[in-house]
Design a protein around this motif. Structure first.
Motif, PDB file in Angstrom:
ATOM      1  N   UNK A  33       1.115  -1.495   0.078  1.00 13.33           N
ATOM      2  CA  UNK A  33      -0.349  -0.174  -0.168  1.00 13.33           C
ATOM      3  C   UNK A  33       1.134   1.194   0.365  1.00 13.33           C
ATOM      4  N   UNK A  34       2.152   0.655  -0.029  1.00 11.40           N
ATOM      5  CA  UNK A  34       2.616   2.263  -0.008  1.00 11.40           C
ATOM      6  C   UNK A  34       3.162   3.035  -1.497  1.00 11.40           C
ATOM      7  N   UNK A  35       2.962   3.997  -0.932  1.00 14.67           N
ATOM      8  CA  UNK A  35       3.349   5.330  -1.955  1.00 14.67           C
ATOM      9  C   UNK A  35       5.196   4.861  -2.821  1.00 14.67           C
ATOM     10  N   UNK A  36       5.168   5.446  -2.098  1.00 14.64           N
ATOM     11  CA  UNK A  36       7.296   6.231  -1.671  1.00 14.64           C
ATOM     12  C   UNK A  36       6.837   4.852  -3.487  1.00 14.64           C
ATOM     13  N   UNK A  37       8.255   5.858  -4.133  1.00 17.24           N
ATOM     14  CA  UNK A  37       8.766   5.177  -5.053  1.00 17.24           C
ATOM     15  C   UNK A  37       7.395   5.043  -6.522  1.00 17.24           C
ATOM     16  N   UNK A  38       6.155   5.950  -6.048  1.00 17.06           N
ATOM     17  CA  UNK A  38       4.954   6.094  -7.408  1.00 17.06           C
ATOM     18  C   UNK A  38       5.267   7.620  -7.211  1.00 17.06           C
ATOM     19  N   UNK A  39       4.599   8.330  -8.856  1.00 16.16           N
ATOM     20  CA  UNK A  39       5.002   9.713  -8.704  1.00 16.16           C
ATOM     21  C   UNK A  39       3.723  10.379  -8.730  1.00 16.16           C
ATOM     22  N   UNK A  40       2.844  11.633  -8.204  1.00 18.80           N
ATOM     23  CA  UNK A  40       2.099  13.004  -7.860  1.00 18.80           C
ATOM     24  C   UNK A  40       1.680  13.786  -9.246  1.00 18.80           C
TER      25      UNK A  40
END
Length: 88
Positions: free
Chosen positions: A5-12
């Motif tokens: 569920x981590x958002x780390x490494x994804x882009x906004x």
């Protein structure tokens, strides 16, 4: 928070444009490193900002995963990219 569920490494993405890479996540905030896209190349700036997770509820903001790897910008060979990053 579980790793899947981590958002780390994804882009906004904001209003259809890549805004930055999520570097860290807390219960309430995201640390987003500024990204710049020029000619389909992605680069990451040193600048980062904390963003309240509440903005993710906005219809113009979304989280995206990209297969592209950000590039390191060579300031001698990529003068135009550096100028764009510095808003010149």
């Amino acid at each position: 928070m579980a790793d899947e569920d981590s958002l780390i490494g994804k882009y906004l993405e904001i209003s259809g444009e890549l805004a930055g890479c999520i570097e860290a996540e807390t219960e309430k905030d995201l640390l987003v490193r500024r990204a710049i896209v020029i000619n389909e190349h992605i680069g990451l700036c040193e600048q980062a900002v904390y963003v309240d997770k509440k903005v993710l509820d906005s219809y113009w903001v979304k989280i995206v995963e990209l297969s592209a790897i950000p590039e390191t910008i060579n300031s001698i060979d990529s003068t135009d990219l550096v100028r764009k990053w510095l808003n010149m």
